[in-house]
Design a protein around this motif. Structure first.
Motif, short mmCIF file in Angstrom:
data_model
loop_
_atom_site.label_atom_id
_atom_site.label_comp_id
_atom_site.label_asym_id
_atom_site.label_seq_id
_atom_site.Cartn_x
_atom_site.Cartn_y
_atom_site.Cartn_z
N GLU A 2 0.94 -1.10 -0.22
CA GLU A 2 -0.06 0.15 -0.05
C GLU A 2 0.89 1.44 0.16
O GLU A 2 2.09 1.14 0.35
CB GLU A 2 -0.92 0.01 1.49
CG GLU A 2 -2.32 -0.31 0.98
CD GLU A 2 -3.00 -0.25 2.17
OE1 GLU A 2 -3.44 0.65 2.82
OE2 GLU A 2 -3.44 -1.46 2.70
N ASP A 3 0.36 2.18 -0.76
CA ASP A 3 1.13 3.54 -0.60
C ASP A 3 2.24 3.61 -1.69
O ASP A 3 3.13 4.59 -1.64
CB ASP A 3 1.51 4.07 0.62
CG ASP A 3 0.04 4.25 1.53
OD1 ASP A 3 -0.84 4.53 1.03
OD2 ASP A 3 0.24 4.08 2.94
N GLU A 17 3.67 3.09 -5.68
CA GLU A 17 3.26 2.82 -6.74
C GLU A 17 4.53 2.14 -7.38
O GLU A 17 5.66 2.87 -7.72
CB GLU A 17 2.85 4.07 -7.54
CG GLU A 17 1.67 3.78 -8.63
CD GLU A 17 1.54 4.80 -9.59
OE1 GLU A 17 1.72 4.80 -10.67
OE2 GLU A 17 1.23 5.89 -9.16
#
Ligand code: DGR
Ligand code: NI
Length: 461
Positions: free
Chosen positions: A120-121, A123
């Motif tokens: 998560e968080d 890319e």
């Protein structure tokens, strides 16, 4: 640094002496074929925990094994050009590191950089959707092994670091205090509640990366022989894992690509381990009385080195006949020494993702600033505007740092130019970077610091 080298030389001498004493004879070791195998495991190797494949969800086996094959299909595994006691070796095992974005793991003087798994968080761009799927499978495995390790530690009552003998309150002492002062109890119970710091069990099983291994024994005909017990071909020699958080668990998923069950009829009459099967070998460090242990690993089996097992014992990987993958999950320590390590590994990191190129460019910027600051200090010293005492103080502080920098540069230049390095295919060839010529106008100091160092030394005299 010096003391460590001395210690490792002594270790090596001790090892050589033991091997000489052994001569042609071997130390004993046990396998499941021996009656006393389980007894020995329970008493001397209890912190080695095995989770057999049939206890692990089928779906997980499927995605993990698929991930191994995907990574292999995309040529993501590489043999490492490691350095042991000043000598360069190409490991028979090929590896790839996958884990939290920005994490690294250094083993045998080689720092590997994670191909990031999806978090998560973050890319993360992967060079192929299949590589994304593979990394996703490995973080799933990571989560599963984390839960299993916590459970194994709790079942073995290893969830807290016990400071027995020295500082912990003994049972008897606690009994007495229960009698005398009720209020003390509160304080003491706080000693036993899990702390959310580096001693707590969560921290010692929160794997931040996995080092994946692959080897096909048929393609590696010259494997080292196990020297103490006569356990046969080794894929990885005896060692302790390095650069891990103290007392953290290492969890290993084994995928040896076993063919159809072959003829093992005569098995009970044969001595020693089955050379067809992959095993993990274990021994107690600095102990020749306790027999060694060779634990066979079948496809999908997982083993865990709990608590301080990695410190008290050594392990090795004994090769079978078939190709084998493993995923070894760890809580790696954070360290420095990144730029040269990264470029030393050539263009391999392009294979899966471009993630590292931005942080590496940033790091190089900072490094260049440091190079400029170094030259400014040297200028100051050269100006002669300070007292002799001040100048000498600056030089005495500075000289050891410059000398270390120069020594490391020499070592890395040599590593990049060694025979083995030259023999690697183009995309894996080490790049010695940063490296520049004396007349490079963008650099304030020469790459070779020999003269700079000599000048400072004369100033001190
Ligand atoms: O079952 C396995 O595949 C075990 C692999 C293993 O023991 N890896 N160990 C290391 O990668 C290692 C070697 C030397 C120092 N630190 C870690
Ligand atoms: Ni290991």
């Amino acid at each position: 640094m010096k003391r460590r080298a001395g210690a490792s030389e002594k270790k090596e001498a001790k090892k050589q002496k033991l091997l000489e004493e052994l001569g042609e004879s071997w130390l004993p070791y046990l396998t499941p074929r021996d009656a006393e195998f389980h007894q020995l495991w329970k008493t001397r190797y209890s912190k080695l925990f095995l989770r057999k494949a049939d206890k692990i969800p089928q779906e997980l086996h499927h995605i993990v094994q698929e991930a191994f094959l995907t990574l292999q299909k995309h040529d993501c595994f590489f043999q490492d050009l490691v350095r042991i006691k000043g000598k360069d070796f190409l490991t028979p095992v090929s590896r790839i590191l996958i884990g939290n974005p920005g994490c690294t793991y250094k083993y045998l003087n080689t720092r590997l950089f994670t191909v990031p798994w999806p978090m998560e968080d973050y890319e993360i761009k992967y060079c192929h959707p299949e590589l994304f799927a593979a990394c996703k499978a490995l973080i799933k495995l990571n989560d599963y092994l984390n839960v299993e390790a916590v459970q194994a530690l709790q079942e073995q009552n290893l969830s807290e670091t016990r400071e027995t003998e020295n500082t912990a309150v003994t049972d008897r002492e606690q009994d007495i205090s229960t009698f005398i002062k009720g209020s003390l109890l509160e304080v003491q119970s706080s000693l036993y509640t899990p702390r959310n710091d580096c001693t707590s069990l969560k921290y010692r099983t929160s794997y931040n990366l996995t080092l994946l291994n692959y080897m096909d024994p048929l393609q590696m005909p010259y494997l080292k022989q196990e020297p103490y017990f006569g356990m046969g071909n080794m894929a990885v020699s005896w060692h302790h894992d390095e650069n891990l958080i103290e007392r953290s668990t290492v969890a290993v998923y084994n995928y040896s690509c076993e063919g159809s069950a072959c003829d093992k009829d005569n098995e009970q009459y044969v001595e020693g381990r089955d050379p067809a099967d992959w095993h993990v070998g274990l021994k107690v460090a600095w102990d020749i009385k306790t027999p060694g242990l060779a634990i066979p690993l079948h496809p999908g089996d997982c083993y865990f080195m709990l608590d301080d097992l990695n410190m008290t014992h050594q392990h090795c990987v004994l090769a079978g006949f078939e190709p084998r993958f493993s995923s070894t999950h760890r809580v790696a320590e954070v360290e420095f020494e990144w730029l040269r390590q990264f470029w030393f590994q050539g263009k391999r990191y392009r294979k899966c993702t471009d993630w590292w190129f931005e942080p590496m460019a940033k790091l190089e910027e900072f490094w260049k600033k440091m190079e400029f600051m170094t030259s400014l200090v040297l200028c100051e010293v050269g100006k002669g505007e300070r007292t002799m005492e001040q100048r000498n103080e600056i030089i005495s502080c500075f000289l050891p740092l410059l000398t270390e920098r120069q020594e490391l540069r020499k070592e890395w230049t040599a590593r990049c130019q060694c025979q083995l390095a030259m023999s690697l295919p183009e995309e894996q060839k080490p790049k010695c970077h940063p490296l520049w010529k004396d007349d490079d106008p963008s650099m304030p100091l020469p790459y070779d610091l020999e003269e700079v160092i000599a000048n400072l030394q004369t100033l001190l005299e």
